[in-house]
Design a protein around this motif. Sequence first.
Motif, PDB file in Angstrom:
ATOM      1  N   PRO A   1      -8.587   1.835   5.733  1.00  0.00           N
ATOM      2  CA  PRO A   1      -8.871   0.774   4.761  1.00  0.00           C
ATOM      3  C   PRO A   1      -9.770   1.219   3.616  1.00  0.00           C
ATOM      4  O   PRO A   1      -9.615   0.766   2.488  1.00  0.00           O
ATOM      5  CB  PRO A   1      -9.568  -0.304   5.608  1.00  0.00           C
ATOM      6  N   GLU A   2     -10.706   2.128   3.905  1.00  0.00           N
ATOM      7  CA  GLU A   2     -11.634   2.556   2.869  1.00  0.00           C
ATOM      8  C   GLU A   2     -10.914   3.303   1.750  1.00  0.00           C
ATOM      9  O   GLU A   2     -11.114   3.044   0.575  1.00  0.00           O
ATOM     10  CB  GLU A   2     -12.699   3.468   3.489  1.00  0.00           C
TER      11      GLU A   2
ATOM     12  N   ILE B   1       0.826  -1.204   0.000  1.00  0.00           N
ATOM     13  CA  ILE B   1       0.000   0.000   0.000  1.00  0.00           C
ATOM     14  C   ILE B   1       0.867   1.264   0.000  1.00  0.00           C
ATOM     15  O   ILE B   1       0.565   2.246  -0.683  1.00  0.00           O
ATOM     16  CB  ILE B   1      -1.029  -0.024   1.163  1.00  0.00           C
ATOM     17  N   SER B   2       1.990   1.218   0.701  1.00  0.00           N
ATOM     18  CA  SER B   2       2.822   2.438   0.738  1.00  0.00           C
ATOM     19  C   SER B   2       3.472   2.681  -0.626  1.00  0.00           C
ATOM     20  O   SER B   2       3.651   3.819  -1.041  1.00  0.00           O
ATOM     21  CB  SER B   2       3.867   2.342   1.848  1.00  0.00           C
TER      22      SER B   2
ATOM     23  N   LEU C   1      -7.807   3.431  -3.548  1.00  0.00           N
ATOM     24  CA  LEU C   1      -6.528   3.546  -4.257  1.00  0.00           C
ATOM     25  C   LEU C   1      -6.273   2.281  -5.084  1.00  0.00           C
ATOM     26  O   LEU C   1      -5.902   2.339  -6.258  1.00  0.00           O
ATOM     27  CB  LEU C   1      -5.412   3.730  -3.219  1.00  0.00           C
ATOM     28  N   ARG C   2      -6.478   1.126  -4.440  1.00  0.00           N
ATOM     29  CA  ARG C   2      -6.229  -0.152  -5.105  1.00  0.00           C
ATOM     30  C   ARG C   2      -7.134  -0.316  -6.334  1.00  0.00           C
ATOM     31  O   ARG C   2      -6.674  -0.682  -7.410  1.00  0.00           O
ATOM     32  CB  ARG C   2      -6.487  -1.296  -4.111  1.00  0.00           C
TER      33      ARG C   2
END
Length: 389
Positions: A331-332, A294-295, A337-338
């Motif tokens: 998380p949202e 994620i980073s 982003l994902r």
Amino acid sequence: MITRSRRRRQPTSNIATSRKILTSHFPLHQVGLFIQLDPSRLQAMMAEGGSDLEAFLLDEPVDVGPWRRYAYQIERDVERDEEADDDDRFNASDVHEKAGEDLAAHILIWLISDINVAFVLGEPSNEDELRWADKAMKRLVKWSTDPFYRDLLGDPLTDAMCPIYWNESLLVKFSQNGGMAALYGDWNQTKKSLMAVTRELQNKINHEEPSIVKHPVYLNALFNIHSRYGLAAFQRTAKIETWQSPIIFQFLCHRIKKDCLTFRTKQDWIPLLGEFVILPDVVRRRYKWAHMSISCQWDCLTFYGCDNDSCPEQQALVRLRGKRVRGVRDPEIEERLRVWGAKSKACSKCEESSYCSQFCQKAHWPAHKPTCLESRARRSKRVIGGSPH
Ligand SMILES: [Zn+2]
Ligand SMILES: [Zn+2]
Ligand SMILES: [Zn+2]
């Protein structure tokens, strides 16, 4: 059926099958292990034996005895003979069994393999030891990868190789010296070691040009992983989160699963790997995105995903990145982003730009049109395989 195998003359040497030799089987392997455990013993032995011993252990072809050689030839004869029948195969397996009874050869191979492993295990402290370690590593790689030696040396070699299979850094060294194909060829060692080799494979591919996957060593390795472990091994490696994303494994998982491709021969792999070599950059980028931590995704937000400079979602995410408190996860937003990155698709005409949506593609078209036409013309000159869309 009279075949060439029948006409070969059996060796005349006797085979020692007494229980005495059977019981000395383990003690002699222990000699090898003691030598591995005590480098000073190895040094003393080499000092005593001089260049003759060095030649015997590290240079001369290993002598596996007449029965193993005979069994190898008979088996090849039967393999090559299209008219070979059950009798021939029965005869071949008889000879194979007899060769297995040649315990002296078996034990000697074990001892010599153990000693070669001992050279590799040690920390070389002078030029001689460096040379020995180098020769031993090359020799073990050759024995493990050459079908001729593999067949002749068989189980004793596999057993003797355990210290290398169980040690990650030795395993990496072994694979860098060309042993990778052997590891995947016949190997039921730990998952951890399998991962070490798979990671090494991936690092090499990432460091070199993508075309390296067509090299026989990689072709063999990938073919052997797949035929032995199925997709699972690729999927496990594809899930490792690193900066150096394992694109090759994601690509293979994606393609093999999507089209239910079956690969029975190495020949089948050549076009697939060829496709990987010319994979458009945008597609590579998307594979990367899917497996970034994620980073990393936050860091690469402006490089991956959408080429529309005024992409609304990208701009929204960039603003969110600015407000992000380090160490506090949401998380949202991370899911947003994902999803944004994963939606990205290549322009189907040029495959050199990517967009998160049709909206962005249309919005960017006036700016993209000239380069798109140009790269389309370039593309049509090359021979292009399918992309994984
Ligand atoms: Zn966009
Ligand atoms: Zn385009
Ligand atoms: Zn796709």
